[in-house]
Design a protein around this motif. Structure first.
Motif, PDB file in Angstrom:
ATOM      1  N   VAL A  43      -3.993  -9.559   5.271  1.00  0.00           N
ATOM      2  CA  VAL A  43      -4.928  -8.604   5.333  1.00  0.00           C
ATOM      3  C   VAL A  43      -5.614  -7.737   6.244  1.00  0.00           C
ATOM      4  CG1 VAL A  43      -6.419 -10.406   5.514  1.00  0.00           C
ATOM      5  CG2 VAL A  43      -6.743  -8.811   3.840  1.00  0.00           C
ATOM      6  N   SER A  44      -5.508  -6.585   5.834  1.00  0.00           N
ATOM      7  CA  SER A  44      -6.114  -5.555   7.275  1.00  0.00           C
ATOM      8  C   SER A  44      -4.910  -5.368   8.354  1.00  0.00           C
ATOM      9  CB  SER A  44      -7.345  -5.703   6.967  1.00  0.00           C
ATOM     10  OG  SER A  44      -8.456  -5.727   6.378  1.00  0.00           O
ATOM     11  N   LYS A  50     -12.840 -11.165   5.321  1.00  0.00           N
ATOM     12  CA  LYS A  50     -11.106 -10.536   5.367  1.00  0.00           C
ATOM     13  C   LYS A  50     -10.588 -10.975   6.344  1.00  0.00           C
ATOM     14  CE  LYS A  50     -10.893  -5.653   3.525  1.00  0.00           C
ATOM     15  NZ  LYS A  50     -12.168  -5.165   2.741  1.00  0.00           N
ATOM     16  N   GLU A 102      -6.249  -7.016  -1.762  1.00  0.00           N
ATOM     17  CA  GLU A 102      -5.272  -6.728  -0.290  1.00  0.00           C
ATOM     18  C   GLU A 102      -4.706  -7.353   0.175  1.00  0.00           C
ATOM     19  OE1 GLU A 102      -9.382  -4.212   2.112  1.00  0.00           O
ATOM     20  OE2 GLU A 102      -9.882  -5.125   0.126  1.00  0.00           O
ATOM     21  N   VAL A 103      -4.994  -8.539   0.040  1.00  0.00           N
ATOM     22  CA  VAL A 103      -3.792  -9.667   1.065  1.00  0.00           C
ATOM     23  C   VAL A 103      -2.282  -9.725   0.371  1.00  0.00           C
ATOM     24  CG1 VAL A 103      -3.303 -11.594   0.679  1.00  0.00           C
ATOM     25  CG2 VAL A 103      -5.505 -10.945   0.711  1.00  0.00           C
ATOM     26  N   LYS A 145     -12.623 -12.369   1.029  1.00  0.00           N
ATOM     27  CA  LYS A 145     -12.464 -11.667   0.961  1.00  0.00           C
ATOM     28  C   LYS A 145     -13.668 -10.720   1.337  1.00  0.00           C
ATOM     29  CE  LYS A 145     -10.413 -11.227  -3.497  1.00  0.00           C
ATOM     30  NZ  LYS A 145     -10.239 -11.239  -5.536  1.00  0.00           N
TER      31      LYS A 145
END
Length: 332
Positions: free
Chosen positions: A224-225, A244, A192-193, A241
């Motif tokens: 991230v996000s 986040k 997700e990064v 992770k």
């Protein structure tokens, strides 16, 4: 050409065949890259050959049938019809025995369907995949950027990379020296990064619990996000992770470079950090039970040294002993 490359790697090629291989690999850059990745697959097969019970003739025929469903991209193999196979295991056999009896002992690479995609097939028709397997791999991307993959890492990018965008997907660890292009930022996806740069050099390491980015030159944007940070030279960001969270710190040492430079550079580095790097580099398990010993600091460089040589110097410097037990190397 695949069969000729196999004969060449086995040492079974005649003088004329060796000349043909050398001329072919030097004729075009994509030929050299194809040979390099073919060799990676070949070397990976050696670890599996000892346990292979597959009939060579049948396995080679199955491999050729599968290979006929593949098309060559610019310099890699791309799977064009992998999902149509009803055989759960694709078998790569170095060469059919034919008239050379010595080929009966050829090394076999047995790869399950998922590993085939991992090592030399694309995940879809538009992707090209670099896979380092058991060796560090350095390659130049179509835009001129240079990537060095640590062992057991992969990098995937679209066949039309650099036409409109410069996007890659990384699994494992890699060092990037990105060619500058302000119109087309270089983007790396690691789970997700997201890592985005214009032209810089940095290291990305994807682990089970966190992703780490260490910047050598330039500025790197890591997100991230809905969170993002700018990472400057000599800084590192750790992305946890589960939470986040983005944690930017000063980079304390150059240990991350060991797989590129074959040097373990320490500057006021805690012993446990050196041990962590040695564990990955030499595939061992060094354990330091005592907190006092774990935090002993080193300022030195170990260059092109075997593991035993480094441990001998460490134990002499701190007057430690080594105990080997249950597959562990215990420093105390």
């Amino acid at each position: 050409m695949d069969e000729l490359l196999v004969k060449y790697l086995l040492g079974e090629a005649s003088a004329d065949e060796e000349r043909m291989v050398l001329e072919w690999t030097h004729a075009k850059e994509e030929h050299r890259r194809y040979y390099d990745h073919f060799k990676v697959i070949w070397e990976q097969s050696r670890a599996l050959a000892a346990t292979s019970t597959v009939d060579e003739e049948q396995a080679w025929d199955r491999f050729k049938a599968k290979r006929d469903g593949l098309q060559h991209s610019d310099d890699h193999l791309v799977d064009s019809d992998d999902n149509n196979s009803d055989d759960n295991t694709v078998v790569f056999i170095p060469a059919k025995k034919r008239r050379w009896t010595s080929m009966a002992a050829a090394i076999a690479l047995l790869i399950t369907g998922s590993l085939v995609a991992y090592y030399f097939m694309a995940l879809n028709r538009q992707d090209i995949v670099l896979a380092s397997a058991g060796e560090v791999l350095t390659d130049t991307l179509p835009d001129g950027s240079v990537v060095t993959l640590n062992k057991n890492s992969t990098l995937a990018y679209a066949k039309d990379f650099n036409k409109h965008t410069r996007a890659v997907k990384l699994t494992g660890e890699a060092f990037f020296n990105v060619a500058p292009n302000k119109q087309k930022p270089f983007e790396i996806s690691v789970d997700e990064v997201k890592v985005q740069v214009v032209g810089t050099s940095f290291n990305v390491k994807n682990g089970a619990e966190q992703t780490e980015v260490i910047v050598e030159t330039g500025i790197v944007n890591v997100g991230v996000s809905d969170k993002a940070v700018r990472v400057l030279p000599q800084q590192r960001v750790v992305v946890h992770k589960k939470q986040k969270a983005l944690d930017v710190q000063k980079s304390q040492d150059d240990l991350y470079n060991y797989y590129r430079t074959k040097e373990f550079v320490c500057y006021k580095t805690p012993l446990y950090k050196l041990a962590e790097a040695l564990n990955i580099a030499y595939d061992v398990k060094i354990v330091i039970p005592e907190e006092r010993v774990r935090n002993l600091t080193l300022s030195t460089t170990y260059k092109n040294m075997p593991l035993n040589g480094i441990l001998n110097l460490v134990t002499k410097q701190f007057n430690l002993s080594i105990e080997q037990k249950d597959g562990e190397i215990i420093l105390k």
